[in-house]
Design an enzyme around this catalytic site. Structure first.
Site, PDB file in Angstrom:
ATOM      1  N   GLY A   1       6.890   2.048   1.923  1.00 56.61           N
ATOM      2  CA  GLY A   1       7.318   2.396   0.572  1.00 56.61           C
ATOM      3  C   GLY A   1       8.731   2.919   0.580  1.00 56.61           C
ATOM      4  O   GLY A   1       9.231   3.335   1.628  1.00 56.61           O
TER       5      GLY A   1
ATOM      6  N   CYS B   1       5.003   2.087   8.409  1.00 54.31           N
ATOM      7  CA  CYS B   1       6.237   2.700   7.920  1.00 54.31           C
ATOM      8  C   CYS B   1       5.951   3.971   7.109  1.00 54.31           C
ATOM      9  O   CYS B   1       5.538   4.969   7.673  1.00 54.31           O
ATOM     10  CB  CYS B   1       7.016   1.656   7.115  1.00 54.31           C
ATOM     11  SG  CYS B   1       8.746   2.064   6.991  1.00 54.31           S
ATOM     12  N   TYR B   2       6.108   3.954   5.807  1.00 58.65           N
ATOM     13  CA  TYR B   2       5.793   5.145   5.005  1.00 58.65           C
ATOM     14  C   TYR B   2       4.364   5.611   5.298  1.00 58.65           C
ATOM     15  O   TYR B   2       4.098   6.810   5.432  1.00 58.65           O
ATOM     16  CB  TYR B   2       5.935   4.828   3.514  1.00 58.65           C
ATOM     17  CG  TYR B   2       5.672   6.009   2.596  1.00 58.65           C
ATOM     18  CD1 TYR B   2       6.714   6.807   2.137  1.00 58.65           C
ATOM     19  CD2 TYR B   2       4.376   6.323   2.189  1.00 58.65           C
ATOM     20  CE1 TYR B   2       6.476   7.899   1.309  1.00 58.65           C
ATOM     21  CE2 TYR B   2       4.122   7.409   1.364  1.00 58.65           C
ATOM     22  CZ  TYR B   2       5.172   8.190   0.919  1.00 58.65           C
ATOM     23  OH  TYR B   2       4.938   9.259   0.104  1.00 58.65           O
TER      24      TYR B   2
ATOM     25  N   HIS C   1       7.290  -3.380  10.357  1.00 55.03           N
ATOM     26  CA  HIS C   1       6.530  -4.185   9.383  1.00 55.03           C
ATOM     27  C   HIS C   1       5.923  -5.412  10.065  1.00 55.03           C
ATOM     28  O   HIS C   1       6.614  -6.400  10.281  1.00 55.03           O
ATOM     29  CB  HIS C   1       7.461  -4.628   8.249  1.00 55.03           C
ATOM     30  CG  HIS C   1       7.847  -3.494   7.361  1.00 55.03           C
ATOM     31  ND1 HIS C   1       7.112  -3.128   6.266  1.00 55.03           N
ATOM     32  CD2 HIS C   1       8.870  -2.619   7.435  1.00 55.03           C
ATOM     33  CE1 HIS C   1       7.660  -2.082   5.682  1.00 55.03           C
ATOM     34  NE2 HIS C   1       8.735  -1.753   6.376  1.00 55.03           N
TER      35      HIS C   1
ATOM     36  N   GLU D   1       3.942  -7.489   8.839  1.00 57.55           N
ATOM     37  CA  GLU D   1       3.662  -8.557   7.865  1.00 57.55           C
ATOM     38  C   GLU D   1       4.818  -9.525   7.674  1.00 57.55           C
ATOM     39  O   GLU D   1       4.617 -10.624   7.161  1.00 57.55           O
ATOM     40  CB  GLU D   1       3.265  -7.940   6.513  1.00 57.55           C
ATOM     41  CG  GLU D   1       4.355  -7.163   5.775  1.00 57.55           C
ATOM     42  CD  GLU D   1       4.518  -5.711   6.218  1.00 57.55           C
ATOM     43  OE1 GLU D   1       4.036  -5.362   7.306  1.00 57.55           O
ATOM     44  OE2 GLU D   1       5.155  -4.924   5.486  1.00 57.55           O
TER      45      GLU D   1
ATOM     46  N   ASP E   1      -3.879 -24.622 -11.857  1.00 56.88           N
ATOM     47  CA  ASP E   1      -4.658 -23.421 -12.169  1.00 56.88           C
ATOM     48  C   ASP E   1      -5.629 -23.650 -13.316  1.00 56.88           C
ATOM     49  O   ASP E   1      -6.809 -23.299 -13.230  1.00 56.88           O
ATOM     50  CB  ASP E   1      -3.726 -22.251 -12.517  1.00 56.88           C
ATOM     51  CG  ASP E   1      -2.677 -22.034 -11.450  1.00 56.88           C
ATOM     52  OD1 ASP E   1      -2.889 -22.504 -10.321  1.00 56.88           O
ATOM     53  OD2 ASP E   1      -1.641 -21.404 -11.748  1.00 56.88           O
TER      54      ASP E   1
ATOM     55  N   LYS F   1      -2.230 -18.819  -4.841  1.00 59.74           N
ATOM     56  CA  LYS F   1      -2.162 -20.243  -5.196  1.00 59.74           C
ATOM     57  C   LYS F   1      -2.873 -21.146  -4.180  1.00 59.74           C
ATOM     58  O   LYS F   1      -3.629 -22.039  -4.559  1.00 59.74           O
ATOM     59  CB  LYS F   1      -0.684 -20.648  -5.305  1.00 59.74           C
ATOM     60  CG  LYS F   1      -0.474 -22.024  -5.892  1.00 59.74           C
ATOM     61  CD  LYS F   1      -0.435 -21.942  -7.383  1.00 59.74           C
ATOM     62  CE  LYS F   1      -0.152 -23.254  -8.048  1.00 59.74           C
ATOM     63  NZ  LYS F   1      -0.025 -23.072  -9.492  1.00 59.74           N
TER      64      LYS F   1
END
Ligand code: XMP
Length: 505
Positions: free
Chosen positions: A51, A79-80, A165, A167, A222, A361
């Site tokens: 964050g 992290c945060y 991170h 990710e 969609d 998606k």
């Protein structure tokens, strides 16, 4: 609700990516605000995201630590999240001498299960300005960077923290780390789209509870998946398709046939004249968009009538996550579209259902495959709501539309035949509303120019012109010049986005 990995969102621009990565690993995951910890139900594990704030700020976002501990599940602070957990475990967080942004090295120490299968040293991605100072008594440093600074901590009871991170793809072995973390959890069910479909169908039946449902279909992925899913739930429904006169060649007919094949009855409303009438004489792009958007709503709601009981919308998960990192243009637009005043009012009365709102998606496409929707349809290029109007710059006339429509059809045929269609994000022909001189059959011609655009992209936020081979482009231009009346010049658009956008308007 599926038993899941709950990700608590402390506001990092990468948070949504953590959810993506976990889903890609085959587990269900959702984002929650720090105040929603109890709403995670019975999570299999919890990740506290990064964050932008400092844990030392007076009003820094916090977590109910006692409750978190009481869950008895693995917890990973990123992290945060790591800094917050460090404070909770009796350590301190201090501003570091300098912000650290960019690549660093991860050098695991000891036998930490997070790092099983990782290299002795691998690239990780940093983005922080605070750092952990003193560590609490029960804290073990389980990895350092190349300068000997701790970057991963173990507090016992399956509580871990990492300063980097995992990710982002710049953390080269981040996925393995996330997988190792999830494997620390007990009994985490795999996320299977086929069983998720059964769950959705059951949920739809329960929510609908005998009421009549209305949905709009566009022929896009969609709304098609939504309509087929509702149909599968065997509820009473109306699916409305508005032909705005700005569609591609044969599109209305194809959409009708497509739904016939899928066994879903749709109502087609031919409103082309109304749209084109309202667009006559208008050349400002924003005004054109507003007219098209408002006319759609007029036509759709008019068809729906007063007796609407439930409205179903194909809102997706990224549309729901306001802090979306990849908040693409398409999803932003859809968010606006799905939140017009009348929808908001219905929503307040509990009369809107959005069955796809937990899916990304690619998961909607996977669901579409489970529902036996043809791949050709599920992997179509995106097509903008205002249709060909944004590909005819300036005033839209039936003549200009006809040229654009024909040229687009030839381009698509060539792209499919040449094996290009599936390699690119999106492609189309746009009219350049300028007449230029040419020679056709020994006679001087004075006709419009056309631009072909084909781009590669991840999320439409940025785009690169597709590097098509010269022979293919030349053959396509020739086909258009031969087959389409009203054009004597074809150009290929080599602009990147930014600064250009994908569409012309
Ligand atoms: P731009 O032109 O902004 O487009 O680079 C990015 C992506 O969004 C699509 N697009 C739209 N989609 N309604 C939509 O549903 C719209 O008004 C709209 N405008 C642009 C565009 O086709 C591209 O994929």
């Amino acid at each position: 609700m599926e038993r899941q990995i709950a990700v608590i969102d402390f506001g990092s621009q990468y948070t949504q990516l953590i959810v993506r990565r976990i889903r890609e690993l085959g587990y269900f995951s959702k984002l929650y605000q720090p105040t929603e910890l109890r709403e995670t139900g019975n999570p299999a594990a919890v990740i506290l995201s990064g964050g932008p704030r400092s844990v030392t700020d007076e009003d820094a976002p916090d977590i109910d630590f006692e409750y978190l501990k009481s869950l008895g599940v693995p917890v990973l602070g990123v992290c945060y999240g790591m800094q917050l957990l460090n404070v909770k475990h009796g350590g301190e967080v201090i501003p570091s001498d300098r912000s650290e942004y960019g690549p660093s090295q991860l050098i695991p120490e000891g036998e930490c299960p997070l790092f099983v299968g990782l290299s002795a040293s691998s690239q990780i991605w940093m983005s922080h300005s605070d750092t952990c100072g003193n560590l609490g008594e029960t804290t073990t440093v389980v990895a350092k960077n190349q300068h000997g600074v701790p970057v991963a901590l173990d507090w016992g009871n399956r509580f871990y923290g990492i300063q980097f991170h995992p990710e982002v793809s710049h953390s080269h072995e981040g996925n393995t780390l996330l997988k190792n973390f999830i494997e620390l959890a007990d009994d985490v069910p795999r996320f299977e789209i086929a069983s998720f479909k059964d769950h959705l169908v059951a949920q739809i039946r329960e929510t609908v509870n005998g009421r009549k449902v209305v949905c709009g279909v566009s022929g896009g992925v969609d709304s098609t998946v939504l309509a087929v899913l509702l149909n599968e739930a065997d509820i009473e429904m109306r699916a409305i398709f508005v032909d705005n006169g700005l569609l591609r060649k044969n599109e209305a007919k194809e959409v009708q046939e497509q739904f016939d094949e899928l066994g879903v009855e749709i109502e087609v409303i031919d409103a082309g004249d109304l749209f084109l009438g309202r667009l006559a004489g208008i050349d400002d792009p924003e005004e054109k968009r507003a007219i098209i958007g408002n006319t759609f709503l007029d036509v759709f709601w008019d068809a729906v009538g007063e007796e609407i009981q439930l409205l179903a919308q194909g809102t997706l998960y990224p549309d729901v996550i306001e802090s979306a990192t990849s908040g693409s243009m398409a999803s932003t637009i859809k968010t606006h579209h799905n939140r017009v005043p009348r929808v908001v009012a219905l929503q307040a009365e509990g009369r809107v259902i959005e069955p796809l709102d937990e899916l990304f998606k690619d998961e909607v496409r996977a669901l579409g495959e489970v529902l036996k929707i043809p791949k050709r349809l599920l992997y179509r290029h995106p097509f903008p709501g205002p249709g060909l109007a944004v590909r005819v710059p300036g005033e839209v006339t039936p003549h200009k539309l006809a040229i654009t429509r024909e040229a687009d059809a030839v381009f698509m045929r060539e792209l499919r035949d040449g094996g290009w269609y599936d390699k690119i994000w999106q492609a189309y022909a746009a009219l350049i509303p300028v007449k230029t001189v040419g020679v056709k059959g020994d006679v001087r011609s004075y006709e419009f120019a056309l631009s072909l655009r084909a781009v590669t992209s991840e999320d439409a936020m940025t785009a690169e012109p597709a590097e098509m081979d010269w022979k293919f482009l030349k053959a396509t231009a020739n086909a258009i010049l031969n087959e389409v009346d009203g054009v004597n010049r074809v150009l290929y658009d080599v602009s990147t986005k930014p600064p250009a956008s994908i569409e012309w308007e």
